[in-house]
Motif scaffolding. Structure first.
Motif, PDB file in Angstrom:
ATOM      1  N   LYS A   8      -1.307   1.539 -36.819  1.00 34.94           N
ATOM      2  CA  LYS A   8      -1.613   2.636 -35.899  1.00 34.94           C
ATOM      3  C   LYS A   8      -3.010   3.224 -36.097  1.00 34.94           C
ATOM      4  CE  LYS A   8       0.759   6.175 -38.587  1.00 34.94           C
ATOM      5  NZ  LYS A   8       1.839   7.153 -38.572  1.00 34.94           N
ATOM      6  N   SER A   9      -3.543   3.131 -37.306  1.00 39.06           N
ATOM      7  CA  SER A   9      -4.892   3.662 -37.536  1.00 39.06           C
ATOM      8  C   SER A   9      -5.958   2.825 -36.831  1.00 39.06           C
ATOM      9  CB  SER A   9      -5.190   3.741 -39.035  1.00 39.06           C
ATOM     10  OG  SER A   9      -5.319   2.457 -39.588  1.00 39.06           O
ATOM     11  N   ASP A  10      -5.590   1.624 -36.392  1.00 39.31           N
ATOM     12  CA  ASP A  10      -6.524   0.719 -35.706  1.00 39.31           C
ATOM     13  C   ASP A  10      -6.436   0.821 -34.187  1.00 39.31           C
ATOM     14  OD1 ASP A  10      -7.443  -0.611 -38.147  1.00 39.31           O
ATOM     15  OD2 ASP A  10      -5.449  -1.534 -38.195  1.00 39.31           O
ATOM     16  N   TRP A  11      -5.699   1.811 -33.686  1.00 44.53           N
ATOM     17  CA  TRP A  11      -5.410   1.836 -32.258  1.00 44.53           C
ATOM     18  C   TRP A  11      -6.675   1.802 -31.388  1.00 44.53           C
ATOM     19  CZ3 TRP A  11      -6.808   5.195 -28.452  1.00 44.53           C
ATOM     20  CH2 TRP A  11      -7.354   6.417 -28.850  1.00 44.53           C
ATOM     21  N   GLU A  43       0.832   5.194 -26.345  1.00 44.21           N
ATOM     22  CA  GLU A  43       1.308   3.901 -25.838  1.00 44.21           C
ATOM     23  C   GLU A  43       0.726   2.743 -26.645  1.00 44.21           C
ATOM     24  OE1 GLU A  43       2.086   4.293 -21.100  1.00 44.21           O
ATOM     25  OE2 GLU A  43       0.048   4.795 -21.776  1.00 44.21           O
ATOM     26  N   ILE A  44      -0.529   2.850 -26.993  1.00 40.20           N
ATOM     27  CA  ILE A  44      -1.185   1.796 -27.776  1.00 40.20           C
ATOM     28  C   ILE A  44      -0.594   1.744 -29.178  1.00 40.20           C
ATOM     29  CG2 ILE A  44      -3.379   1.000 -28.736  1.00 40.20           C
ATOM     30  CD1 ILE A  44      -4.672   2.546 -26.263  1.00 40.20           C
ATOM     31  N   ILE A  45      -0.410   2.912 -29.786  1.00 40.79           N
ATOM     32  CA  ILE A  45       0.183   2.963 -31.130  1.00 40.79           C
ATOM     33  C   ILE A  45       1.578   2.353 -31.123  1.00 40.79           C
ATOM     34  CG2 ILE A  45       1.103   4.546 -32.871  1.00 40.79           C
ATOM     35  CD1 ILE A  45      -1.430   6.279 -32.368  1.00 40.79           C
ATOM     36  N   GLU A  46       2.383   2.672 -30.128  1.00 43.13           N
ATOM     37  CA  GLU A  46       3.733   2.095 -30.031  1.00 43.13           C
ATOM     38  C   GLU A  46       3.659   0.579 -29.892  1.00 43.13           C
ATOM     39  OE1 GLU A  46       5.994   4.067 -26.960  1.00 43.13           O
ATOM     40  OE2 GLU A  46       5.668   6.031 -27.913  1.00 43.13           O
ATOM     41  N   ARG A  47       2.708   0.094 -29.130  1.00 47.43           N
ATOM     42  CA  ARG A  47       2.560  -1.342 -28.918  1.00 47.43           C
ATOM     43  C   ARG A  47       2.226  -2.067 -30.218  1.00 47.43           C
ATOM     44  NH1 ARG A  47      -1.622  -4.254 -24.764  1.00 47.43           N
ATOM     45  NH2 ARG A  47       0.204  -4.573 -23.482  1.00 47.43           N
ATOM     46  N   ASN A  51       7.081  -3.745 -36.723  1.00 48.64           N
ATOM     47  CA  ASN A  51       8.478  -3.477 -37.032  1.00 48.64           C
ATOM     48  C   ASN A  51       9.108  -4.779 -37.531  1.00 48.64           C
ATOM     49  OD1 ASN A  51       9.399  -5.005 -34.759  1.00 48.64           O
ATOM     50  ND2 ASN A  51       9.231  -3.209 -33.456  1.00 48.64           N
ATOM     51  N   SER A  52      10.412  -4.828 -37.637  1.00 46.77           N
ATOM     52  CA  SER A  52      11.063  -5.998 -38.237  1.00 46.77           C
ATOM     53  C   SER A  52      10.951  -7.254 -37.384  1.00 46.77           C
ATOM     54  CB  SER A  52      12.529  -5.696 -38.519  1.00 46.77           C
ATOM     55  OG  SER A  52      13.217  -5.430 -37.307  1.00 46.77           O
ATOM     56  N   SER A  53      10.571  -7.118 -36.123  1.00 44.01           N
ATOM     57  CA  SER A  53      10.511  -8.305 -35.268  1.00 44.01           C
ATOM     58  C   SER A  53       9.141  -8.535 -34.621  1.00 44.01           C
ATOM     59  CB  SER A  53      11.584  -8.225 -34.181  1.00 44.01           C
ATOM     60  OG  SER A  53      11.354  -7.124 -33.331  1.00 44.01           O
ATOM     61  N   LYS A  54       8.144  -7.730 -34.971  1.00 52.42           N
ATOM     62  CA  LYS A  54       6.816  -7.966 -34.394  1.00 52.42           C
ATOM     63  C   LYS A  54       5.728  -7.408 -35.289  1.00 52.42           C
ATOM     64  CE  LYS A  54       6.063  -3.834 -31.731  1.00 52.42           C
ATOM     65  NZ  LYS A  54       5.007  -3.017 -31.615  1.00 52.42           N
ATOM     66  N   PHE A  55       4.551  -8.028 -35.161  1.00 55.08           N
ATOM     67  CA  PHE A  55       3.359  -7.492 -35.812  1.00 55.08           C
ATOM     68  C   PHE A  55       2.128  -7.998 -35.083  1.00 55.08           C
ATOM     69  CE2 PHE A  55       4.341 -11.413 -38.143  1.00 55.08           C
ATOM     70  CZ  PHE A  55       3.120 -12.059 -38.177  1.00 55.08           C
ATOM     71  N   PHE A  56       1.052  -7.238 -35.238  1.00 60.71           N
ATOM     72  CA  PHE A  56      -0.252  -7.621 -34.723  1.00 60.71           C
ATOM     73  C   PHE A  56      -1.143  -7.873 -35.930  1.00 60.71           C
ATOM     74  CE2 PHE A  56       1.641  -5.837 -31.091  1.00 60.71           C
ATOM     75  CZ  PHE A  56       0.903  -6.151 -29.972  1.00 60.71           C
TER      76      PHE A  56
END
Length: 168
Positions: A8-11, A43-47, A51-56
Motif C-alpha cells: 500500500k505504501s507504493d500506491w 481503490e488503488i490500495i485495495e487493488r 492477500n492469501s490469493s494475490k500479490f503484486f
C-alpha cells in the motif's frame, strides 16, 4: 535494481506506472487509461494490497517503480490448482535489458514456494506482441489457444495467445 512485493505504501508509484502502461501499450490491457485515471487512492490500495490469493510484484530502480506484474490464485474448489499472471509491464526506458525475465522468474519462484499445490500458471498476451510471446516461451510457457478479437480499441481488434506454465 531490487525486486519486491508492491504494498500500500507504493500506491502512488504503482498508479503512475500503471497509467504509463495503459498509455504506452493500450492494446495490451483490458482496462483503459480513461477508466483508471479516476481511481481513488483507496481503490488503488485495495487493488495492490497482497492477500492469501494475490500479490503484486515490482522491480525498482532506487525508489522508482519501473516494472510490475501481478499474480492471482484461483480460490474455487475445482480450480484452485491454477493461478494467473496479469498486468506485466516494464517502463519503456528499461525494456530490452532482461528485467522482464528477471521479474517473471522471481514471481514464478515465489509462486512455487508459497503455493506448493499449484499446478499451472496461465496468462494471455496480445498475439502480435512478439517479444512478450517469446519471453514467456523462454520461461516455459506453452501456447494452448488463441482468443480471437479478445480486446477491442475503437474499431480495431486484438487477438490474445493463451499460455500456460505447468508446474507439475
Amino acid at each position: 535494481m531490487k525486486i519486491r512485493l508492491i504494498d500500500k505504501s507504493d500506491w502512488s508509484s504503482y498508479q503512475k506506472l500503471r497509467l504509463n502502461a495503459l498509455k504506452a501499450a493500450s492494446e495490451s490491457f483490458g482496462s483503459t487509461y480513461e477508466r483508471e485515471v479516476k481511481f481513488s487512492e483507496q481503490e488503488i490500495i485495495e487493488r495492490i494490497s497482497p492477500n492469501s490469493s494475490k500479490f503484486f510484484m515490482g522491480i525498482f530502480d532506487g525508489k522508482e517503480l519501473i516494472g510490475m506484474v501481478s499474480f492471482h490464485k484461483e480460490i474455487g474448489e475445482k480450480d484452485r490448482h491454477k493461478g494467473d499472471i496479469y498486468g506485466m509491464f516494464i517502463h519503456g526506458d528499461y525494456q530490452n535489458k532482461g528485467l522482464a525475465k528477471l521479474l517473471l522468474s522471481t514471481l514464478i519462484n515465489k509462486v512455487k514456494e508459497e503455493y506448493p499445490d499449484l499446478e499451472q500458471i496461465r496468462l494471455s498476451v496480445v498475439s502480435n506482441n512478439i517479444s512478450a510471446v517469446k519471453l514467456y516461451g523462454h520461461l516455459g510457457f506453452e501456447k494452448y489457444g488463441v482468443e480471437i478479437n479478445a480486446l477491442k480499441t475503437g474499431d480495431k481488434y486484438f487477438d490474445e495467445d493463451l499460455m500456460v506454465l505447468f508446474l507439475k
